[in-house]
Design a protein around this motif. Sequence first.
Motif, PDB file in Angstrom:
ATOM      1  N   GLY A  49     -10.525  15.603  17.009  1.00 42.63           N
ATOM      2  CA  GLY A  49      -9.204  15.412  16.430  1.00 42.63           C
ATOM      3  C   GLY A  49      -8.521  16.714  16.040  1.00 42.63           C
ATOM      4  N   PHE A  50      -7.300  16.582  15.524  1.00 41.67           N
ATOM      5  CA  PHE A  50      -6.492  17.739  15.132  1.00 41.67           C
ATOM      6  C   PHE A  50      -6.340  17.853  13.622  1.00 41.67           C
ATOM      7  N   GLY A  51      -6.723  16.801  12.898  1.00 42.20           N
ATOM      8  CA  GLY A  51      -6.473  16.797  11.465  1.00 42.20           C
ATOM      9  C   GLY A  51      -5.149  16.127  11.140  1.00 42.20           C
ATOM     10  N   GLY A  52      -4.890  15.010  11.811  1.00 43.89           N
ATOM     11  CA  GLY A  52      -3.673  14.258  11.531  1.00 43.89           C
ATOM     12  C   GLY A  52      -2.444  14.858  12.183  1.00 43.89           C
ATOM     13  N   ALA A  53      -1.285  14.293  11.836  1.00 43.95           N
ATOM     14  CA  ALA A  53      -0.023  14.737  12.430  1.00 43.95           C
ATOM     15  C   ALA A  53       0.273  16.193  12.104  1.00 43.95           C
ATOM     16  N   GLU A  54      -0.022  16.607  10.871  1.00 43.31           N
ATOM     17  CA  GLU A  54       0.238  17.997  10.493  1.00 43.31           C
ATOM     18  C   GLU A  54      -0.614  18.957  11.307  1.00 43.31           C
ATOM     19  N   GLY A  55      -1.892  18.600  11.508  1.00 41.62           N
ATOM     20  CA  GLY A  55      -2.768  19.449  12.305  1.00 41.62           C
ATOM     21  C   GLY A  55      -2.323  19.532  13.752  1.00 41.62           C
ATOM     22  N   LEU A  56      -1.878  18.419  14.305  1.00 37.09           N
ATOM     23  CA  LEU A  56      -1.392  18.425  15.680  1.00 37.09           C
ATOM     24  C   LEU A  56      -0.123  19.255  15.793  1.00 37.09           C
ATOM     25  N   ALA A  57       0.781  19.140  14.831  1.00 41.26           N
ATOM     26  CA  ALA A  57       2.008  19.944  14.850  1.00 41.26           C
ATOM     27  C   ALA A  57       1.665  21.429  14.793  1.00 41.26           C
ATOM     28  N   ALA A  66       4.868  23.466  25.281  1.00 38.83           N
ATOM     29  CA  ALA A  66       6.252  23.163  25.654  1.00 38.83           C
ATOM     30  C   ALA A  66       6.483  21.677  25.881  1.00 38.83           C
ATOM     31  N   ALA A  67       5.420  20.923  26.145  1.00 39.70           N
ATOM     32  CA  ALA A  67       5.570  19.488  26.397  1.00 39.70           C
ATOM     33  C   ALA A  67       4.283  18.774  25.984  1.00 39.70           C
ATOM     34  N   LEU A  68       4.451  17.661  25.299  1.00 37.13           N
ATOM     35  CA  LEU A  68       3.326  16.856  24.818  1.00 37.13           C
ATOM     36  C   LEU A  68       3.357  15.510  25.541  1.00 37.13           C
ATOM     37  N   ILE A  69       2.221  15.129  26.145  1.00 35.67           N
ATOM     38  CA  ILE A  69       2.110  13.860  26.859  1.00 35.67           C
ATOM     39  C   ILE A  69       1.084  12.992  26.131  1.00 35.67           C
ATOM     40  N   ASP A  70       1.519  11.830  25.679  1.00 39.44           N
ATOM     41  CA  ASP A  70       0.612  10.874  25.053  1.00 39.44           C
ATOM     42  C   ASP A  70       0.178   9.869  26.114  1.00 39.44           C
ATOM     43  N   LEU A  78      -3.280   5.214  15.987  1.00 40.28           N
ATOM     44  CA  LEU A  78      -3.186   6.353  15.071  1.00 40.28           C
ATOM     45  C   LEU A  78      -2.757   7.619  15.795  1.00 40.28           C
ATOM     46  N   ILE A  79      -3.388   7.932  16.920  1.00 37.38           N
ATOM     47  CA  ILE A  79      -3.025   9.164  17.609  1.00 37.38           C
ATOM     48  C   ILE A  79      -1.608   9.086  18.155  1.00 37.38           C
ATOM     49  N   SER A  80      -1.170   7.887  18.565  1.00 35.40           N
ATOM     50  CA  SER A  80       0.211   7.761  19.051  1.00 35.40           C
ATOM     51  C   SER A  80       1.205   7.990  17.917  1.00 35.40           C
ATOM     52  N   ARG A  81       0.890   7.468  16.728  1.00 42.10           N
ATOM     53  CA  ARG A  81       1.762   7.725  15.577  1.00 42.10           C
ATOM     54  C   ARG A  81       1.758   9.211  15.227  1.00 42.10           C
ATOM     55  N   ASN A  82       0.588   9.825  15.253  1.00 44.26           N
ATOM     56  CA  ASN A  82       0.503  11.256  14.948  1.00 44.26           C
ATOM     57  C   ASN A  82       1.241  12.093  15.973  1.00 44.26           C
ATOM     58  N   ALA A 224       2.069  -2.653  18.146  1.00 42.72           N
ATOM     59  CA  ALA A 224       3.350  -1.947  18.202  1.00 42.72           C
ATOM     60  C   ALA A 224       3.088  -0.444  18.118  1.00 42.72           C
ATOM     61  N   LEU A 225       3.758   0.322  18.964  1.00 38.25           N
ATOM     62  CA  LEU A 225       3.594   1.774  18.996  1.00 38.25           C
ATOM     63  C   LEU A 225       4.941   2.439  18.722  1.00 38.25           C
ATOM     64  N   PRO A 226       4.933   3.727  18.362  1.00 34.57           N
ATOM     65  CA  PRO A 226       6.200   4.409  18.057  1.00 34.57           C
ATOM     66  C   PRO A 226       7.190   4.340  19.219  1.00 34.57           C
ATOM     67  N   GLU A 227       8.456   4.248  18.887  1.00 39.66           N
ATOM     68  CA  GLU A 227       9.493   4.213  19.906  1.00 39.66           C
ATOM     69  C   GLU A 227       9.828   5.648  20.318  1.00 39.66           C
ATOM     70  N   VAL A 228       9.268   6.038  21.438  1.00 39.65           N
ATOM     71  CA  VAL A 228       9.490   7.371  21.986  1.00 39.65           C
ATOM     72  C   VAL A 228       9.818   7.214  23.469  1.00 39.65           C
ATOM     73  N   ALA A 229      10.234   8.310  24.100  1.00 41.57           N
ATOM     74  CA  ALA A 229      10.468   8.272  25.543  1.00 41.57           C
ATOM     75  C   ALA A 229       9.167   7.876  26.232  1.00 41.57           C
ATOM     76  N   GLN A 230       9.251   6.946  27.168  1.00 38.46           N
ATOM     77  CA  GLN A 230       8.027   6.472  27.798  1.00 38.46           C
ATOM     78  C   GLN A 230       8.257   6.093  29.247  1.00 38.46           C
ATOM     79  N   VAL A 231       7.178   6.203  30.030  1.00 39.53           N
ATOM     80  CA  VAL A 231       7.161   5.802  31.431  1.00 39.53           C
ATOM     81  C   VAL A 231       5.827   5.105  31.682  1.00 39.53           C
ATOM     82  N   SER A 232       5.705   4.482  32.848  1.00 41.14           N
ATOM     83  CA  SER A 232       4.440   3.844  33.195  1.00 41.14           C
ATOM     84  C   SER A 232       3.807   4.416  34.452  1.00 41.14           C
TER      85      SER A 232
END
Length: 251
Positions: A49-57, A66-70, A78-82, A224-232
């Motif tokens: 892990g990264f240590g939560g959202a703050e650690g990932l940021a 330059a680009a993050l892909i979930d 949890l990781i999608s929210r982070n 339910a997951l965060p509403e972000v730009a998404q593709v399949s």
Amino acid sequence: MRILILGGTTEAAALVRRLADRPDHDVTLSLAGRTTAPLALPVRTRIGGFGGAEGLAAYLREHRIAALIDATHPFARLISRNAAAASRAAGVPLLAVRRPAWTRAPGDDWREVDSVAQAVPALGDAPRKVFLTVGRLELAAFAAAPQHRYLVRTIEPVGDALPGIDVTPIEARGPFGAADEAALMRAHGVEVLATKNSGGAATYGKIEAARALGLPVVIVRQPALPEVAQVSRIDDVLAWLDAHRATERGV
């Protein structure tokens, strides 16, 4: 362009393979570390892990991503929210690779529930042979229903998740075809399938097999997951990355 891929899925592996030979992309794959022997892939890989959202940021800033892909599992809430929170905090564009959920087809006998905990009573009180494919980390919930016999398939060993219960473990990694799944269910006398609605093609074979055999399925809905730009589709990820790179260059 430095890219961080949050992976652990067939989609993440496919994306990594497509990007590995592109010299204009510097790719790092991040895995949660839940499997001891992840698939070897041809890019830099970090585990844990990264240590939560703050650690990932902080990681995004420090490594000038330059680009993050979930491309994590649909149930990796949890990781999608982070990822969404870290993307906003660090100002790094985020794209999620989301599998459409499976939908009920003619002949399907589904009992849909909202959690693994709810799946346990949905199996009923009468003893049954259950094919259980919810992942190793959530097996313990089924200790509350010891009357059933369980055929449990996981990537990692089951261990002592279901002590004192009749368990037949299978360690295997997909994809799994419908014919093989049907043969497995017949061989073990399966009476009900309990699984998550993971979407995608790699594990849909068990749904097709249950339909063909007339077996009921207790299935956990996608959260339910965060509403972000998404593709399949992977091709759409590549197009998004190319567009983002062109924007960075001012083209």
